[in-house]
Design a protein around this motif. Structure first.
Motif, short mmCIF file in Angstrom:
data_model
loop_
_atom_site.label_atom_id
_atom_site.label_comp_id
_atom_site.label_asym_id
_atom_site.label_seq_id
_atom_site.Cartn_x
_atom_site.Cartn_y
_atom_site.Cartn_z
N TRP A 48 0.82 -1.21 0.00
CA TRP A 48 0.00 0.00 0.00
C TRP A 48 0.85 1.26 0.00
O TRP A 48 0.42 2.31 -0.50
CB TRP A 48 -0.98 -0.01 1.17
CG TRP A 48 -2.13 -0.93 0.91
CD1 TRP A 48 -2.43 -2.10 1.53
CD2 TRP A 48 -3.14 -0.76 -0.10
NE1 TRP A 48 -3.54 -2.68 0.98
CE2 TRP A 48 -4.01 -1.88 -0.03
CE3 TRP A 48 -3.38 0.22 -1.07
CZ2 TRP A 48 -5.10 -2.04 -0.87
CZ3 TRP A 48 -4.47 0.06 -1.93
CH2 TRP A 48 -5.32 -1.04 -1.82
N ARG A 121 -7.46 10.05 5.18
CA ARG A 121 -6.53 10.11 4.04
C ARG A 121 -7.17 9.54 2.77
O ARG A 121 -7.02 10.08 1.68
CB ARG A 121 -5.27 9.31 4.35
CG ARG A 121 -4.27 9.95 5.32
CD ARG A 121 -4.82 10.31 6.65
NE ARG A 121 -3.79 10.59 7.63
CZ ARG A 121 -3.86 11.59 8.50
NH1 ARG A 121 -4.87 12.43 8.47
NH2 ARG A 121 -2.91 11.75 9.40
N LYS A 122 -7.89 8.43 2.93
CA LYS A 122 -8.44 7.71 1.78
C LYS A 122 -9.45 8.54 1.00
O LYS A 122 -9.36 8.66 -0.23
CB LYS A 122 -9.10 6.41 2.26
CG LYS A 122 -9.75 5.59 1.17
CD LYS A 122 -10.34 4.30 1.74
CE LYS A 122 -11.03 3.49 0.68
NZ LYS A 122 -11.52 2.20 1.23
N TYR A 169 0.63 9.42 4.47
CA TYR A 169 0.16 8.03 4.53
C TYR A 169 1.35 7.05 4.57
O TYR A 169 1.37 6.12 5.37
CB TYR A 169 -0.72 7.74 3.32
CG TYR A 169 -1.40 6.39 3.34
CD1 TYR A 169 -2.46 6.14 4.18
CD2 TYR A 169 -0.97 5.36 2.50
CE1 TYR A 169 -3.10 4.90 4.20
CE2 TYR A 169 -1.60 4.12 2.50
CZ TYR A 169 -2.66 3.90 3.36
OH TYR A 169 -3.28 2.67 3.37
N VAL A 231 -7.83 2.51 -5.26
CA VAL A 231 -8.03 3.41 -4.13
C VAL A 231 -9.20 2.99 -3.23
O VAL A 231 -9.17 3.20 -2.01
CB VAL A 231 -8.23 4.87 -4.62
CG1 VAL A 231 -9.57 5.04 -5.33
CG2 VAL A 231 -8.11 5.85 -3.46
N MET A 234 -8.11 0.60 -0.54
CA MET A 234 -7.02 1.11 0.29
C MET A 234 -7.43 1.20 1.76
O MET A 234 -8.47 1.78 2.10
CB MET A 234 -6.64 2.50 -0.23
CG MET A 234 -5.75 3.33 0.66
SD MET A 234 -5.59 5.01 -0.01
CE MET A 234 -4.82 5.84 1.37
N GLU A 236 -7.61 2.68 5.41
CA GLU A 236 -7.41 4.00 6.01
C GLU A 236 -6.23 3.92 6.99
O GLU A 236 -5.91 2.84 7.52
CB GLU A 236 -8.68 4.44 6.74
CG GLU A 236 -8.61 5.80 7.40
CD GLU A 236 -8.19 6.91 6.44
OE1 GLU A 236 -6.98 7.24 6.43
OE2 GLU A 236 -9.05 7.41 5.70
N SER A 253 -8.15 -1.58 10.44
CA SER A 253 -7.21 -1.05 9.44
C SER A 253 -5.87 -1.76 9.52
O SER A 253 -5.27 -2.10 8.50
CB SER A 253 -7.03 0.45 9.64
OG SER A 253 -6.08 0.97 8.74
#
Length: 526
Positions: A48, A121-122, A169, A231, A234, A236, A253
């Motif tokens: 990631w 962030r995601k 991230y 995305v 992805m 978080e 997460s």
């Protein structure tokens, strides 16, 4: 009732003690992992991080395209005017096309920090990608300077947001043993994107249709599409969930990032311990907090290498090299081929930094690397003054050498320093400040350089290297006294070192309480 309350309080304190011990133990175990062990153990986190690096490609591609299109004759013909036997883009539009995405990038990166701390962030990355699609379309269909300017401006906002949130991230999910490598790897995007641009320009740049330059912007769709495909899967950032006191989602997460069989609880304990211990130094999470107490020192150190990147000539070397080569007498096709060589050397330099950033250390690689870069700049300026045919070829060789060595040193280490030195609770905002400040300096150069560089203005050409050399010399002095060594330090240890106001020169050898507690926790478990 009073007895029950006392029991609950005792249980809470006991649980808190266990979490603290688990956090110290996790911190100690992080130090004992090699790169290969960390990569195998944290393969999902590593993957990631690579995705985040891919997202940065949109940023570097856009930044490079802004300068490279100036070297395409058909672009200058469609958007410029005829001057002394050739097509030239008006200086005001040249400055606007180069400066607009950087200026809006400043706004984008500052807004991104505030938004990312609120929504995560995601989701911010998803929003930035949607904006990027709209901006690329405007650039692709533009037939007027105004519409093209609008596309560049909007894309700058999107890429500014991506530039800050992806670095944050990576810094948050990368294991300690891989943090130097992965933050340097993010800098690879700033060479891989331009390399792709140079390949496209070499293939289409001599076309006599709009596809000579439209192909460059069309290719951006490819990077955006690949990012969009992944995305939504992805994870978080667990740091963001932990900062919101949502342990359940933080654990989920962490499991998505590959932490299982008790490793998730231990990793969460490390995160919470780090956030809790710095809490007294960062009462709020506003931009103002970045400039208070010990945070001010950390903010200045964090952003300084990024600022020095802009002050040491990379804007000229990266964005104006093709145009300069043409002004120096090289044919359009030759200048495009040399651009490919330049980007290959840049990528080789970045790959070398993956090893050197941990082996040599952040401080030495940055300080001594910048010293060598300064010598290259003065040699470049000196050859430009000589201006003989051989000296002109020498200036081109110096530009190529500069790009290689820049990416070995400060071109890569700046992102590592930015992630590591910034306060844990304020990392996202500090990174945004650093990138915004760098963008601001780039805006200044985008508007000033055409007037210093162009033959119809000051006509300094490569002699601008003297200006950058002088600024680099001053930067070395600052780094020598203020840049600490952060290699091999956990975020908890770095927080302690700054809270205790340890001098930069003593960072490398200082034994922190966090290290001592980690060793005690490890012995207790055995």
């Amino acid at each position: 009732m009073q007895v029950d309350a006392e029991k609950l309080s005792a249980n809470h304190e006991e649980r808190k003690t266990v979490d603290v011990q688990m956090g110290h133990l996790g911190n100690q175990e992080d130090h004992e992992l090699s790169k290969w062990q960390a990569m195998r153990q944290n393969s999902r986190s590593f993957a990631w991080c690579l995705f985040a690096v891919w997202a940065v490609l949109l940023v570097s591609f856009e930044n490079q395209a802004s300068g490279n299109i100036l070297g395409i004759p058909e672009f200058r013909k469609d958007f410029g005017h005829f001057y002394q036997g050739e097509w030239v883009l008006d200086t005001k539009w040249q400055s606007a096309f180069s400066g607009a995405p950087v200026a809006s990038g400043v706004v984008g990166t500052l807004c991104a920090a505030q938004i990312a701390d609120r929504i995560g962030r995601k989701l911010l990355i998803i929003i930035a990608l949607v904006m990027s699609y709209a901006a690329i379309t405007m650039e692709f269909v533009a037939t007027t300077n105004e519409l093209f300017f609008g596309g560049k401006f909007l894309n700058g906002f999107a890429t500014g947001a991506l530039a800050s949130v992806t670095v944050t991230y990576i810094g948050e999910i990368s294991p300690l043993a891989l943090r130097g490598l992965l933050t340097c790897l993010s800098a690879l995007s700033y060479t891989l994107g331009p390399f792709t641009v140079s390949l496209i320009v070499n293939s289409t740049g001599t076309f006599t249709t709009r596809w000579a330059y439209r192909a460059v912007f069309c290719a951006q769709y490819g990077f955006a599409v690949v990012a969009s495909l992944f995305v939504f899967f992805m994870p978080e950032s667990p740091w963001w969930y932990a900062s919101k006191d949502d342990d359940a989602k933080a654990l989920r997460s962490l499991r998505q990032l590959g932490y299982r069989n008790g490793m998730d609880d231990k990793r969460l304990a490390v995160i919470k311990l780090t956030l809790e211990e710095i809490k007294s130094e960062t009462e709020g999470v506003t931009y103002l907090e970045c400039f208070r107490r010990s945070n001010l020192r950390r903010t200045l150190i964090s952003i300084s290498p990024l600022a020095i990147q802009a002050l040491s000539g990379i804007v000229f070397a990266a964005s104006y090299s093709t145009y300069y080569m043409q002004l120096a007498g090289y044919s359009t096709s030759t200048s495009f081929k040399l651009q490919i060589v330049q980007q290959v050397l840049s990528m080789i330099g970045n790959v070398m930094s993956w090893y050197l950033v941990d082996k040599v250390g952040r401080r030495d690689l940055t300080v001594y690397g910048l010293a060598v870069l300064t010598v290259i700049l003065f040699l470049l300026g000196g050859l430009a003054v000589a201006a003989t045919p051989g000296a002109i070829k020498g200036t081109v060789a110096m530009i190529l050498l500069y790009c290689w060595w820049y990416n070995v040193t400060i071109g890569a280490t700046a992102y590592t320093v930015l992630c590591e030195v910034s306060t844990s609770r304020l990392r996202n905002k500090t990174i945004s400040i650093g990138i915004a400040f760098q963008y601001s300096l780039n805006v200044m150069w985008s508007f000033v350089l055409p007037y210093l560089f162009n033959p119809d203005r000051a006509n300094l050409g490569a002699k601008v290297a003297f200006i950058f050399g002088g600024l680099a010399l001053l930067s070395i002095v600052f780094l020598w006294f203020y840049l600490p060594e952060t290699a091999g330090r956990s975020y908890e240890e770095l927080d302690e070192l700054f809270m205790k106001r340890i001098a930069a020169r003593n960072f490398k050898d200082y034994k922190t309480d966090a290290e001592k507690m980690g060793e005690i926790a490890q012995m207790a478990e055995k």
